[in-house]
Design a protein around this motif. Structure first.
Motif, PDB file in Angstrom:
ATOM      1  N   LEU A 237       0.827  -1.217   0.000  1.00 24.72           N
ATOM      2  CA  LEU A 237       0.000   0.000   0.000  1.00 24.72           C
ATOM      3  C   LEU A 237       0.857   1.260   0.000  1.00 24.72           C
ATOM      4  CD1 LEU A 237      -2.792  -1.095   2.513  1.00 24.72           C
ATOM      5  CD2 LEU A 237      -2.905  -1.039   0.027  1.00 24.72           C
ATOM      6  N   VAL A 238       1.915   1.262   0.807  1.00 21.12           N
ATOM      7  CA  VAL A 238       2.764   2.463   0.903  1.00 21.12           C
ATOM      8  C   VAL A 238       3.502   2.711  -0.408  1.00 21.12           C
ATOM      9  CG1 VAL A 238       4.828   3.389   2.016  1.00 21.12           C
ATOM     10  CG2 VAL A 238       3.019   2.383   3.405  1.00 21.12           C
TER      11      VAL A 238
ATOM     12  N   LEU B 210      -7.122   9.056  -5.612  1.00 27.47           N
ATOM     13  CA  LEU B 210      -6.697   7.875  -6.356  1.00 27.47           C
ATOM     14  C   LEU B 210      -6.323   6.730  -5.424  1.00 27.47           C
ATOM     15  CD1 LEU B 210      -4.560   9.444  -9.232  1.00 27.47           C
ATOM     16  CD2 LEU B 210      -6.763   8.282  -9.414  1.00 27.47           C
ATOM     17  N   TYR B 211      -5.674   7.068  -4.315  1.00 25.50           N
ATOM     18  CA  TYR B 211      -5.316   6.017  -3.346  1.00 25.50           C
ATOM     19  C   TYR B 211      -6.574   5.356  -2.776  1.00 25.50           C
ATOM     20  CZ  TYR B 211      -3.858   3.892   1.036  1.00 25.50           C
ATOM     21  OH  TYR B 211      -3.679   3.012   2.070  1.00 25.50           O
TER      22      TYR B 211
ATOM     23  N   ILE C 172      -9.999   0.630  -2.488  1.00 33.89           N
ATOM     24  CA  ILE C 172     -11.295  -0.051  -2.646  1.00 33.89           C
ATOM     25  C   ILE C 172     -11.182  -1.189  -3.646  1.00 33.89           C
ATOM     26  CG2 ILE C 172     -13.661   0.252  -3.454  1.00 33.89           C
ATOM     27  CD1 ILE C 172     -13.525   3.110  -2.356  1.00 33.89           C
ATOM     28  N   PHE C 173     -10.482  -0.934  -4.757  1.00 38.76           N
ATOM     29  CA  PHE C 173     -10.320  -1.980  -5.779  1.00 38.76           C
ATOM     30  C   PHE C 173      -9.567  -3.184  -5.207  1.00 38.76           C
ATOM     31  CE2 PHE C 173      -7.512  -3.861  -8.994  1.00 38.76           C
ATOM     32  CZ  PHE C 173      -8.465  -4.372  -9.859  1.00 38.76           C
TER      33      PHE C 173
ATOM     34  N   SER D 141      -9.557  -8.662  -3.479  1.00 39.91           N
ATOM     35  CA  SER D 141      -8.912  -9.648  -2.604  1.00 39.91           C
ATOM     36  C   SER D 141      -9.835 -10.824  -2.326  1.00 39.91           C
ATOM     37  CB  SER D 141      -8.485  -8.986  -1.294  1.00 39.91           C
ATOM     38  OG  SER D 141      -9.619  -8.593  -0.543  1.00 39.91           O
ATOM     39  N   TYR D 142     -11.137 -10.609  -2.433  1.00 39.59           N
ATOM     40  CA  TYR D 142     -12.070 -11.697  -2.168  1.00 39.59           C
ATOM     41  C   TYR D 142     -12.128 -12.709  -3.299  1.00 39.59           C
ATOM     42  CZ  TYR D 142     -13.754  -9.477   2.056  1.00 39.59           C
ATOM     43  OH  TYR D 142     -13.829  -8.965   3.321  1.00 39.59           O
ATOM     44  N   LEU D 143     -11.415 -12.435  -4.411  1.00 45.65           N
ATOM     45  CA  LEU D 143     -11.348 -13.408  -5.502  1.00 45.65           C
ATOM     46  C   LEU D 143     -10.409 -14.556  -5.152  1.00 45.65           C
ATOM     47  CD1 LEU D 143     -11.134 -10.934  -8.524  1.00 45.65           C
ATOM     48  CD2 LEU D 143     -13.136 -12.219  -7.768  1.00 45.65           C
TER      49      LEU D 143
END
Length: 356
Positions: free
Chosen positions: A271-272, A291-292, A297-298, A303-305
């Motif tokens: 993330l950083v 944008l971050y 959110i994306f 991640s649940y995929l």
């Protein structure tokens, strides 16, 4: 790089917003037991089904022989029997009773549709509490009717299952909430915050025109931004460790703590580094934060995929329900992802015209 990180750390300790966030987290954590119970009730209201709610009076319109009325009595629900709806409604209007149940006219042995009318107060909280208290009785009544009427269906042939009853429930709402929702949320929240924090670190230097002053020092742009990114990453496992320690103090056992901290640190790196690329490229706090947020959110939704997404991996590690090889394989995948983003960050910084 180390000098920049120390400078940012000192500034961080005097940052009112950051200190306030830490104080709020500690304040909430000190009441984590109450927090868990409260959030569990939101996660699954049936978790409070076994709690006795005193002072709730239910008016029942029907007869003493009604099956539903008998079930309410057996479940120790405080009931008042009425033979007509009008006096019951009068007491409900005068707040002598808290709800009205109109029992169906027919019986389970009949063929008529059994309709149960329930009148609840407008207060949402009180209506929810009453619903929880009535839920078990209504489910028992429904199951009783199903058991009787299902046998009359054509072709009815029940299958005998050999189930060993151990008297222990297969799952626990409290267990599911703590390890599936609460723990991943707590340990990853610092990582989410650090992504936004490093954007502030970098864009403030551009907006305040202090980046040129920093570049006048022996430090290069690469060292300046790397120092800020490293600090943003390092504060994450410290905060996550505190959360896990507070949960442990509340008798919530967490396995594989060190590996969980490693996974959290790697995700913080992902993330950083992502937010660093955005901040260096756009140099505007508002645009970069927007944008971050979209990227966050994306990543959160995508991640649940995967079965072993960071959230699920932490859950499985905390309850020690994942094979060692599988857990380290996915940890290695996140390590590779963090390294790739680190190299991408270095590439973006080196391409920046200010980098000398």
């Amino acid at each position: 790089m180390k000098t920049v990180a120390k400078k940012e750390f000192k500034d961080l300790l005097t940052e009112k917003t950051f200190i306030l966030a830490i104080i709020i987290q500690l304040f909430i954590a000190s009441f984590s037991t109450f927090l868990v119970i409260g959030l569990t009730s939101f996660y699954d209201p049936t978790a409070l089904g076994n709690v006795d709610f005193e002072g709730v009076n239910i008016g029942v319109v029907g007869t003493a022989d009604d099956e539903l009325y008998q079930i309410l009595i057996e479940n120790n629900v405080e009931t008042y029997l009425y033979d007509d709806f009008i006096p019951a409604y009068g007491d409900f209007f005068d707040r002598k009773i808290d709800a009205i149940i109109v029992t169906p006219i027919g019986t389970a042995e009949g063929t008529d549709l059994l309709n149960v009318d329930i009148y609840l107060p407008k207060s949402e909280i009180k209506a929810t509490v009453i619903s929880l208290q009535l839920k078990e009785s209504l489910e028992q009544y429904e199951q009783g009717v199903r058991d009787v009427r299902t046998q009359r269906l054509p072709g009815y042939s029940p299958i005998d299952f050999n189930i060993i009853k151990r008297g222990v429930r297969a799952s626990s709402t409290f267990f599911e909430f703590v390890y599936v929702a609460l723990l991943p949320l707590l340990v990853f929240t610092p990582a989410f915050i650090s992504g936004g924090l490093v954007i502030d670190f970098i864009t403030e230097e551009y907006e305040r025109k202090t980046m040129d002053l920093l570049l006048a020092s022996p430090a290069s742009l690469l060292e300046i931004i790397s120092g800020k990114a490293i600090l943003a990453i390092l504060v994450v496992p410290v905060q996550s460790f505190v959360w896990m320690l507070l949960l442990s103090m509340n008798r919530i056992s967490i396995d594989n703590s060190l590996q969980i901290l490693l996974v959290v640190t790697l995700i913080a790196g992902v993330l950083v580094f992502s937010s660093t690329i955005i901040a260096v490229f756009f140099k505007d706090r508002g645009v970069a934060q927007l944008l971050y947020s979209l990227v966050l959110i994306f990543l959160f939704m995508s991640s649940y995929l995967f079965t072993n997404s960071p959230l699920n991996l932490v859950t499985r590690l905390s309850i020690n329900s994942i094979p060692v090889i599988e857990s380290w394989t996915w940890t290695g995948i996140y390590l590779v992802l963090a390294l790739l983003l680190y190299m991408a960050t270095m590439f973006v910084i080196k391409k920046d015209p200010r980098n000398i």
